[in-house]
Write a protein that holds these residues in place. Structure first.
Motif, PDB file in Angstrom:
ATOM      1  N   SER A 137       0.838  -1.192   0.000  1.00 29.12           N
ATOM      2  CA  SER A 137       0.000   0.000   0.000  1.00 29.12           C
ATOM      3  C   SER A 137       0.873   1.243   0.000  1.00 29.12           C
ATOM      4  O   SER A 137       1.987   1.225   0.534  1.00 29.12           O
ATOM      5  N   CYS A 138       0.351   2.298  -0.588  1.00 30.00           N
ATOM      6  CA  CYS A 138       1.055   3.586  -0.622  1.00 30.00           C
ATOM      7  C   CYS A 138       0.048   4.665  -0.252  1.00 30.00           C
ATOM      8  O   CYS A 138      -0.921   4.886  -0.987  1.00 30.00           O
ATOM      9  N   ALA A 139       0.276   5.311   0.867  1.00 28.90           N
ATOM     10  CA  ALA A 139      -0.597   6.384   1.329  1.00 28.90           C
ATOM     11  C   ALA A 139      -0.003   7.721   0.900  1.00 28.90           C
ATOM     12  O   ALA A 139       1.163   8.001   1.186  1.00 28.90           O
ATOM     13  N   ALA A 140      -0.804   8.526   0.227  1.00 37.38           N
ATOM     14  CA  ALA A 140      -0.348   9.822  -0.265  1.00 37.38           C
ATOM     15  C   ALA A 140      -1.004  10.951   0.513  1.00 37.38           C
ATOM     16  O   ALA A 140      -2.172  10.861   0.895  1.00 37.38           O
ATOM     17  N   SER A 141      -0.251  12.014   0.729  1.00 37.56           N
ATOM     18  CA  SER A 141      -0.803  13.221   1.349  1.00 37.56           C
ATOM     19  C   SER A 141      -0.213  14.441   0.649  1.00 37.56           C
ATOM     20  O   SER A 141       0.909  14.405   0.155  1.00 37.56           O
ATOM     21  N   GLY A 142      -1.018  15.516   0.583  1.00 38.96           N
ATOM     22  CA  GLY A 142      -0.588  16.718  -0.113  1.00 38.96           C
ATOM     23  C   GLY A 142      -0.920  16.631  -1.592  1.00 38.96           C
ATOM     24  O   GLY A 142      -0.844  15.564  -2.178  1.00 38.96           O
ATOM     25  N   GLY A 143      -1.306  17.717  -2.191  1.00 41.18           N
ATOM     26  CA  GLY A 143      -1.621  17.729  -3.604  1.00 41.18           C
ATOM     27  C   GLY A 143      -2.973  17.106  -3.907  1.00 41.18           C
ATOM     28  O   GLY A 143      -3.682  16.659  -3.007  1.00 41.18           O
ATOM     29  N   THR A 144      -3.311  17.066  -5.186  1.00 37.63           N
ATOM     30  CA  THR A 144      -4.545  16.444  -5.648  1.00 37.63           C
ATOM     31  C   THR A 144      -4.177  15.095  -6.236  1.00 37.63           C
ATOM     32  O   THR A 144      -3.632  15.013  -7.337  1.00 37.63           O
ATOM     33  N   PHE A 145      -4.486  14.045  -5.529  1.00 40.94           N
ATOM     34  CA  PHE A 145      -3.967  12.718  -5.839  1.00 40.94           C
ATOM     35  C   PHE A 145      -4.305  12.275  -7.253  1.00 40.94           C
ATOM     36  O   PHE A 145      -3.477  11.684  -7.941  1.00 40.94           O
ATOM     37  N   SER A 146      -5.493  12.541  -7.715  1.00 35.15           N
ATOM     38  CA  SER A 146      -5.913  12.072  -9.035  1.00 35.15           C
ATOM     39  C   SER A 146      -5.144  12.731 -10.173  1.00 35.15           C
ATOM     40  O   SER A 146      -5.226  12.278 -11.318  1.00 35.15           O
TER      41      SER A 146
END
Length: 124
Positions: free
Chosen positions: A21-30
């Motif tokens: 799994s990779c959890a992203a934060s910050g920015g607009t993920f799509s």
């Protein structure tokens, strides 16, 4: 600034499965294409799989095609790598990467953001 954190690595027997799994934060993920790379000591970082920003298209290295599946959940800001039929040669540190545009890249320099990596060890 986009931050990426991988999880899900570990030790598994050959033929087994793991899900990274990779959890992203910050920015607009799509807006970001996401990729998975792997690296072993003394070797360059190797492309594994990538998926477009909206998750419509995916691309795989020949070495994992048919065994690994990349996916993403934009509502949850998550990317995944399902790894089945694991082989000893899949042993590596696996990195999640984000590209500052929605289209797939297959080279490490095409990616702007990187996680710290998670170790996957496949015992034969």
């Amino acid at each position: 600034q986009v931050q990426l954190v991988e999880s899900g690595g570990g030790l598994v027997q050959a033929g087994g499965s793991l899900r990274l799994s990779c959890a992203a934060s910050g920015g607009t993920f799509s807006r970001y294409a996401m990729g998975w790379f792997r690296q072993t000591p003394g070797k360059e970082r190797e492309f594994v799989a990538a998926i477009t920003g909206r998750g419509v298209s995916a691309y795989y290295a020949d070495s994992v095609k048919g065994r690994f599946t990349i996916s993403r959940d934009n509502a949850a800001n998550m990317a995944y790598l399902q790894m089945n039929s694991l082989k000893a040669e899949d042993t590596a540190v696996y990195y999640c990467a984000g590209r500052g545009e929605a289209y797939i890249g297959v080279r490490a320099p095409a990616y702007d953001y990187w996680g710290q990596g998670t170790q996957v060890t496949v015992s034969s």
